[in-house]
Write a protein that holds these residues in place. Structure first.
Motif, PDB file in Angstrom:
ATOM      1  N   LEU A 127      11.701  -0.023  -6.756  1.00  0.00           N
ATOM      2  CA  LEU A 127      10.532   0.495  -6.057  1.00  0.00           C
ATOM      3  C   LEU A 127       9.300  -0.351  -6.341  1.00  0.00           C
ATOM      4  N   THR A 128       9.123  -0.761  -7.575  1.00  0.00           N
ATOM      5  CA  THR A 128       7.980  -1.606  -7.930  1.00  0.00           C
ATOM      6  C   THR A 128       8.058  -2.942  -7.208  1.00  0.00           C
ATOM      7  N   LEU A 129       9.235  -3.524  -7.149  1.00  0.00           N
ATOM      8  CA  LEU A 129       9.393  -4.803  -6.445  1.00  0.00           C
ATOM      9  C   LEU A 129       9.127  -4.651  -4.955  1.00  0.00           C
ATOM     10  N   LEU A 130       9.552  -3.557  -4.358  1.00  0.00           N
ATOM     11  CA  LEU A 130       9.292  -3.329  -2.936  1.00  0.00           C
ATOM     12  C   LEU A 130       7.808  -3.145  -2.668  1.00  0.00           C
ATOM     13  N   ILE A 131       7.121  -2.457  -3.548  1.00  0.00           N
ATOM     14  CA  ILE A 131       5.681  -2.273  -3.386  1.00  0.00           C
ATOM     15  C   ILE A 131       4.956  -3.608  -3.511  1.00  0.00           C
ATOM     16  N   LEU A 132       5.358  -4.427  -4.463  1.00  0.00           N
ATOM     17  CA  LEU A 132       4.745  -5.747  -4.610  1.00  0.00           C
ATOM     18  C   LEU A 132       5.007  -6.626  -3.395  1.00  0.00           C
ATOM     19  N   LEU A 133       6.199  -6.548  -2.832  1.00  0.00           N
ATOM     20  CA  LEU A 133       6.510  -7.302  -1.621  1.00  0.00           C
ATOM     21  C   LEU A 133       5.662  -6.824  -0.455  1.00  0.00           C
ATOM     22  N   LEU A 134       5.505  -5.521  -0.319  1.00  0.00           N
ATOM     23  CA  LEU A 134       4.669  -4.976   0.747  1.00  0.00           C
ATOM     24  C   LEU A 134       3.224  -5.423   0.586  1.00  0.00           C
ATOM     25  N   LEU A 135       2.709  -5.400  -0.640  1.00  0.00           N
ATOM     26  CA  LEU A 135       1.348  -5.868  -0.878  1.00  0.00           C
ATOM     27  C   LEU A 135       1.192  -7.347  -0.542  1.00  0.00           C
ATOM     28  N   ALA A 136       2.192  -8.143  -0.848  1.00  0.00           N
ATOM     29  CA  ALA A 136       2.137  -9.574  -0.524  1.00  0.00           C
ATOM     30  C   ALA A 136       2.082  -9.785   0.986  1.00  0.00           C
ATOM     31  N   VAL A 137       2.880  -9.023   1.726  1.00  0.00           N
ATOM     32  CA  VAL A 137       2.876  -9.134   3.190  1.00  0.00           C
ATOM     33  C   VAL A 137       1.522  -8.718   3.747  1.00  0.00           C
ATOM     34  N   VAL A 138       0.953  -7.651   3.223  1.00  0.00           N
ATOM     35  CA  VAL A 138      -0.356  -7.183   3.684  1.00  0.00           C
ATOM     36  C   VAL A 138      -1.431  -8.226   3.400  1.00  0.00           C
ATOM     37  N   VAL A 139      -1.377  -8.842   2.233  1.00  0.00           N
ATOM     38  CA  VAL A 139      -2.366  -9.870   1.888  1.00  0.00           C
ATOM     39  C   VAL A 139      -2.253 -11.063   2.832  1.00  0.00           C
ATOM     40  N   VAL A 140      -1.043 -11.473   3.147  1.00  0.00           N
ATOM     41  CA  VAL A 140      -0.855 -12.591   4.076  1.00  0.00           C
ATOM     42  C   VAL A 140      -1.406 -12.238   5.458  1.00  0.00           C
TER      43      VAL A 140
END
Length: 57
Positions: free
Chosen positions: A4-17
């Motif tokens: 779950l933590t890794l998925l949240i970090l991936l989602l945040l990375a996509v949002v930042v991009v």
């Protein structure tokens, strides 16, 4: 780290991009927005760094 933590970090990375792309497009279309957006991104970077430091503990 949990999945779950890794998925949240991936989602945040996509949002930042996506936000960075939108900001680049906005500055390209309206150059006078460059300084305010740079200031805003600087603040976001500081808060993001602080968040990483807090999560690393």
């Amino acid at each position: 780290m949990s999945t779950l933590t890794l998925l949240i970090l991936l989602l945040l990375a996509v949002v930042v991009v996506l936000l960075a792309g939108a900001a680049a497009y906005l500055v390209h279309r309206h150059p006078s927005w460059g300084h305010p957006l740079a200031t805003a991104f600087g603040a976001v970077m500081v808060m993001g760094t602080w968040g990483v430091v807090v999560l690393a503990r």
